[in-house]
Motif scaffolding. Sequence first.
Motif, mmCIF file in Angstrom:
data_model
loop_
_atom_site.group_PDB
_atom_site.id
_atom_site.type_symbol
_atom_site.label_atom_id
_atom_site.label_comp_id
_atom_site.label_asym_id
_atom_site.label_seq_id
_atom_site.Cartn_x
_atom_site.Cartn_y
_atom_site.Cartn_z
ATOM 1 N N THR A 174 0.869 -1.170 0.000
ATOM 2 C CA THR A 174 0.000 0.000 0.000
ATOM 3 C C THR A 174 0.909 1.224 0.000
ATOM 4 O OG1 THR A 174 -0.148 0.038 2.429
ATOM 5 C CG2 THR A 174 -1.897 -1.113 1.226
ATOM 6 N N PHE A 175 0.413 2.267 -0.641
ATOM 7 C CA PHE A 175 1.216 3.466 -0.855
ATOM 8 C C PHE A 175 0.335 4.665 -0.574
ATOM 9 C CE2 PHE A 175 4.086 5.916 -3.852
ATOM 10 C CZ PHE A 175 5.203 5.760 -3.060
ATOM 11 N N SER A 176 0.696 5.458 0.417
ATOM 12 C CA SER A 176 -0.127 6.597 0.809
ATOM 13 C C SER A 176 0.764 7.809 1.048
ATOM 14 C CB SER A 176 -0.938 6.271 2.066
ATOM 15 O OG SER A 176 -0.080 5.900 3.137
ATOM 16 N N VAL A 177 0.139 8.937 1.378
ATOM 17 C CA VAL A 177 0.869 10.183 1.627
ATOM 18 C C VAL A 177 0.515 10.701 3.021
ATOM 19 C CG1 VAL A 177 1.232 12.565 0.886
ATOM 20 C CG2 VAL A 177 0.927 10.780 -0.821
ATOM 21 N N LYS A 178 1.538 11.171 3.713
ATOM 22 C CA LYS A 178 1.350 11.743 5.045
ATOM 23 C C LYS A 178 2.161 13.032 5.145
ATOM 24 C CE LYS A 178 1.899 10.654 9.975
ATOM 25 N NZ LYS A 178 2.316 9.602 10.956
ATOM 26 N N ILE A 179 1.601 14.041 5.818
ATOM 27 C CA ILE A 179 2.324 15.289 6.040
ATOM 28 C C ILE A 179 3.151 15.164 7.311
ATOM 29 C CG2 ILE A 179 2.149 17.773 6.401
ATOM 30 C CD1 ILE A 179 1.329 16.876 3.625
ATOM 31 N N LEU A 180 4.464 15.337 7.161
ATOM 32 C CA LEU A 180 5.370 15.263 8.303
ATOM 33 C C LEU A 180 5.672 16.668 8.814
ATOM 34 C CD1 LEU A 180 7.929 12.580 7.053
ATOM 35 C CD2 LEU A 180 5.825 12.236 8.354
ATOM 36 N N GLU A 181 5.618 16.827 10.127
ATOM 37 C CA GLU A 181 5.903 18.121 10.754
ATOM 38 C C GLU A 181 7.378 18.218 11.135
ATOM 39 O OE1 GLU A 181 3.785 20.553 10.986
ATOM 40 O OE2 GLU A 181 2.036 19.416 10.274
ATOM 41 N N PRO A 182 7.943 19.416 11.129
ATOM 42 C CA PRO A 182 9.342 19.588 11.543
ATOM 43 C C PRO A 182 9.568 19.078 12.961
ATOM 44 C CG PRO A 182 8.517 21.578 10.489
ATOM 45 C CD PRO A 182 7.337 20.685 10.682
ATOM 46 N N ASN A 183 10.754 18.520 13.185
ATOM 47 C CA ASN A 183 11.185 18.060 14.512
ATOM 48 C C ASN A 183 10.377 16.888 15.058
ATOM 49 O OD1 ASN A 183 13.097 20.247 14.622
ATOM 50 N ND2 ASN A 183 11.425 21.613 15.260
ATOM 51 N N THR A 184 9.661 16.179 14.191
ATOM 52 C CA THR A 184 8.891 15.023 14.660
ATOM 53 C C THR A 184 9.363 13.724 14.005
ATOM 54 O OG1 THR A 184 7.193 15.324 12.945
ATOM 55 C CG2 THR A 184 6.831 16.418 15.073
ATOM 56 N N THR A 185 10.313 13.821 13.071
ATOM 57 C CA THR A 185 10.803 12.636 12.361
ATOM 58 C C THR A 185 12.317 12.716 12.228
ATOM 59 O OG1 THR A 185 10.725 13.583 10.126
ATOM 60 C CG2 THR A 185 8.672 12.651 10.998
ATOM 61 N N ASN A 186 12.896 11.729 11.588
ATOM 62 C CA ASN A 186 14.336 11.735 11.330
ATOM 63 C C ASN A 186 14.714 12.640 10.164
ATOM 64 O OD1 ASN A 186 15.293 9.806 13.335
ATOM 65 N ND2 ASN A 186 14.153 8.263 12.170
ATOM 66 N N PHE A 187 13.724 13.066 9.358
ATOM 67 C CA PHE A 187 14.000 13.990 8.265
ATOM 68 C C PHE A 187 14.253 15.395 8.816
ATOM 69 C CE2 PHE A 187 11.330 10.715 6.252
ATOM 70 C CZ PHE A 187 12.143 10.353 5.190
ATOM 71 N N ASP A 188 15.223 16.075 8.228
ATOM 72 C CA ASP A 188 15.534 17.450 8.627
ATOM 73 C C ASP A 188 14.626 18.390 7.850
ATOM 74 O OD1 ASP A 188 16.677 19.705 9.666
ATOM 75 O OD2 ASP A 188 18.492 19.613 8.427
#
Length: 266
Positions: A198-212
């Motif tokens: 399954t392939f979906s989209v999610k909005i990631l917020e700053p400082n909540t994930t490993n992504f900068d």
Amino acid sequence: MERKGATAQIATGKPKFIALSESIIEKIKNGELQPGDQIPSENELIKTFNISNTTARKTLLEIESKGWARRIKGKGTYVLNRTEDHHLLRTLGSIYATRRGFHDSLIAEGFTPKNIVLEKTVLPDGISSEINGRHFIIDGPVLKLHQLRYADELLIKDEVKYISLTLCPKINKIPTEVSYFKVYENNYSLKINEVQQTFSVKILEPNTTNFDLSKPTPAFVLDSAVICTGDKVVEIEQSYYHGDKYKFAVISNPEHDYRSANPVIL
């Protein structure tokens, strides 16, 4: 005699290797050959166009010298990623790309890959996931592998895999940058029958994930299960892809029932 297609290319009066290289570059420009795809080898060019070893070699060198491809010693010549902002192009349904693996695909496209392993542990109990309305289970023990995947120092994938240690004993001893798909097939002689995703989209917020991230950013969310002979689940994956750095295409085969389609990505 040369094949008809080759004759048409050489009839321009240009040297054979120039005409042939321009023909292959045109296929790259129009998307027939995608970043990371392998360009025909010297032997394949010789056989297809009835040309000499020297002409075939000069053809590949010409494509490489113009910045459209990169030769990797012992593996072949691959189309470089020249997309705007170096977006990563991935095709849903490409078993070839899946076998090659994430790490080698980045190298083929001209990126410098890097993996940072955050967790590599053996879980005594099993793991389960619901994908496409089906429930998939791996009985313990299970290898949990959580790693961050980088291209040119940019984090592009936050990846978590769960792998059956019953089907793949001691796979935790294998380096993490390998193509696990090939390891299942070659090291453990497993026949992969199905890949459910399954392939979906999610909005990631700053400082909540490993992504900068400096602002809310879309991420592609992948949930997948790899099933081998006997309906045994060898792998479950739960990963995030950097939404600003990916584009996806889809392979559609109208001759097959949609229920048998197995799109796969890296």
